[in-house]
Design a protein around this motif. Structure first.
Motif, PDB file in Angstrom:
ATOM      1  N   LEU A 126       0.803  -1.310   0.048  1.00  0.00           N
ATOM      2  CA  LEU A 126       0.124  -0.064  -0.035  1.00  0.00           C
ATOM      3  C   LEU A 126       0.743   1.328  -0.152  1.00  0.00           C
ATOM      4  N   LYS A 127       1.912   1.341   0.699  1.00  0.00           N
ATOM      5  CA  LYS A 127       2.874   2.281   0.761  1.00  0.00           C
ATOM      6  C   LYS A 127       3.309   2.662  -0.304  1.00  0.00           C
ATOM      7  N   LYS A 128       3.807   1.554  -1.283  1.00  0.00           N
ATOM      8  CA  LYS A 128       4.440   1.825  -2.655  1.00  0.00           C
ATOM      9  C   LYS A 128       3.387   2.316  -3.518  1.00  0.00           C
ATOM     10  N   VAL A 129       2.054   1.788  -3.713  1.00  0.00           N
ATOM     11  CA  VAL A 129       1.110   2.313  -4.349  1.00  0.00           C
ATOM     12  C   VAL A 129       0.859   3.890  -3.988  1.00  0.00           C
ATOM     13  N   VAL A 130       0.855   4.183  -2.881  1.00  0.00           N
ATOM     14  CA  VAL A 130       0.539   5.599  -2.486  1.00  0.00           C
ATOM     15  C   VAL A 130       1.815   6.211  -3.335  1.00  0.00           C
ATOM     16  N   LYS A 131       2.867   5.867  -3.049  1.00  0.00           N
ATOM     17  CA  LYS A 131       4.110   6.739  -3.532  1.00  0.00           C
ATOM     18  C   LYS A 131       4.093   6.966  -5.146  1.00  0.00           C
ATOM     19  N   VAL A 132       3.825   5.964  -5.857  1.00  0.00           N
ATOM     20  CA  VAL A 132       3.611   5.973  -7.339  1.00  0.00           C
ATOM     21  C   VAL A 132       2.298   7.028  -7.738  1.00  0.00           C
ATOM     22  N   GLU A 133       1.310   6.865  -7.044  1.00  0.00           N
ATOM     23  CA  GLU A 133       0.116   7.629  -7.187  1.00  0.00           C
ATOM     24  C   GLU A 133       0.386   9.110  -6.872  1.00  0.00           C
ATOM     25  N   ARG A 134       0.960   9.444  -6.004  1.00  0.00           N
ATOM     26  CA  ARG A 134       1.194  10.745  -5.561  1.00  0.00           C
ATOM     27  C   ARG A 134       2.036  11.517  -6.803  1.00  0.00           C
ATOM     28  N   ALA A 135       3.243  10.669  -7.422  1.00  0.00           N
ATOM     29  CA  ALA A 135       3.952  11.159  -8.202  1.00  0.00           C
ATOM     30  C   ALA A 135       3.262  11.359  -9.722  1.00  0.00           C
ATOM     31  N   ILE A 136       2.334  10.411  -9.976  1.00  0.00           N
ATOM     32  CA  ILE A 136       1.418  10.721 -11.034  1.00  0.00           C
ATOM     33  C   ILE A 136       0.621  11.764 -10.941  1.00  0.00           C
ATOM     34  N   ALA A 137      -0.215  12.010  -9.796  1.00  0.00           N
ATOM     35  CA  ALA A 137      -1.080  13.014  -9.775  1.00  0.00           C
ATOM     36  C   ALA A 137      -0.383  14.269  -9.794  1.00  0.00           C
ATOM     37  N   GLY A 138       0.976  14.322  -9.276  1.00  0.00           N
ATOM     38  CA  GLY A 138       1.849  15.793  -9.377  1.00  0.00           C
ATOM     39  C   GLY A 138       2.006  15.999 -10.880  1.00  0.00           C
TER      40      GLY A 138
END
Length: 259
Positions: free
Chosen positions: A224-236
């Motif tokens: 879950l931590k890894k998914v959040v990290k990628v999603e934050r990058a994509i959203a940015g």
């Protein structure tokens, strides 16, 4: 109860409220209900009516009806509810005529003990339900620290997912001919391919979960931590008007940063 303890309790509860996988795992512990409050079953059938379930959890009847309707597939899959009509209802009326007034009723929903426990794992408006969840998660030696951490990461993941979907929606506002399903599926699969070189469909096969179930409920805390990290990058990057291909090239080119 201090604010800190209250927050931890609410975090613990999320694991049952949010995850069907976890509810299915603990549904066989229906004996805990009697430790919180004695379950009033119909003598001949060992089941309850919706009204009896509402009384047990001290909520409105309509609250239970709405919950059963919203999670109908989940309850039906395990035979935790059934609807009596016609002859089956007439036979039931005869069986419980001294216990229950059912005159003028054309259909009746019955709930099993385990169905009653599932209601408790889903019901957010009931103090009795909260006590049952607390008993399951904290008294039954279910590794509360690990459970709490998973619940916290799952909640963070939900918030980040909303940020990403909002960014995707804004990104595609001017593109009227793009189906919503593909907007979100493309970026969701981009996250999974970045982390695990596969897509959502294959991950569901790996975790052996149904098509319509939530894949994230099967992820570990670290995943879950890894998914959040990628999603934050994509959203940015979406908010900076990067194109899909530009985002794909950047996250694929930096996969090691998300591991």
């Amino acid at each position: 109860m201090t604010d800190q303890v209250s927050m931890e309790f609410n975090g613990n509860e999320l694991i049952l409220i949010e995850s069907r996988t976890m509810r299915d795992e603990y549904i066989f512990k229906d004996s805990v209900m009697d430790k919180v409050k004695i379950v009033p079953l119909l003598p001949q059938s060992f089941e309850l009516t919706i009204e009896m379930a509402a009384n047990y959890y001290e909520v409105e009847i309509e609250t239970v009806r709405t919950l059963l309707k919203r999670h109908r597939i989940e309850f039906n899959e395990y035979g935790e509810t059934k609807i009596l009509k016609g002859k089956s209802l007439a036979d039931f009326k005869t069986m419980v005529q001294d216990e229950l007034s059912l005159s003028g009723i054309n259909s009746l929903t019955l709930i099993t003990r385990r169905g009653l426990l599932r209601i408790g794992m889903l019901l957010t408006e009931s103090e009795v339900a909260k006590s049952i969840r607390n008993y399951l998660l904290n008294v039954e030696e279910l590794a509360p620290d690990e459970v709490r951490q998973w619940a916290i990461e799952r909640e963070i993941s939900k918030r980040e997912r909303r940020l990403l979907t909002d960014s995707i929606q804004e990104f595609y506002t001017a593109v009227s001919d793009v189906d919503d399903r593909f907007k979100y599926a493309n970026f969701t699969n981009l996250v999974y391919r970045t982390l695990w070189d596969t897509d959502a469909r294959h991950l569901k096969e790996v975790y052996d979960i149904e098509k319509n179930d939530l894949l994230r409920d099967a992820f570990s805390t670290e995943d879950l931590k890894k998914v959040v990290k990628v999603e934050r990058a994509i959203a940015g990057m979406l908010n900076l008007d990067f194109s899909y291909d530009e985002i794909k090239d950047r996250v694929f080119g930096n996969k090691e940063r998300f591991q």
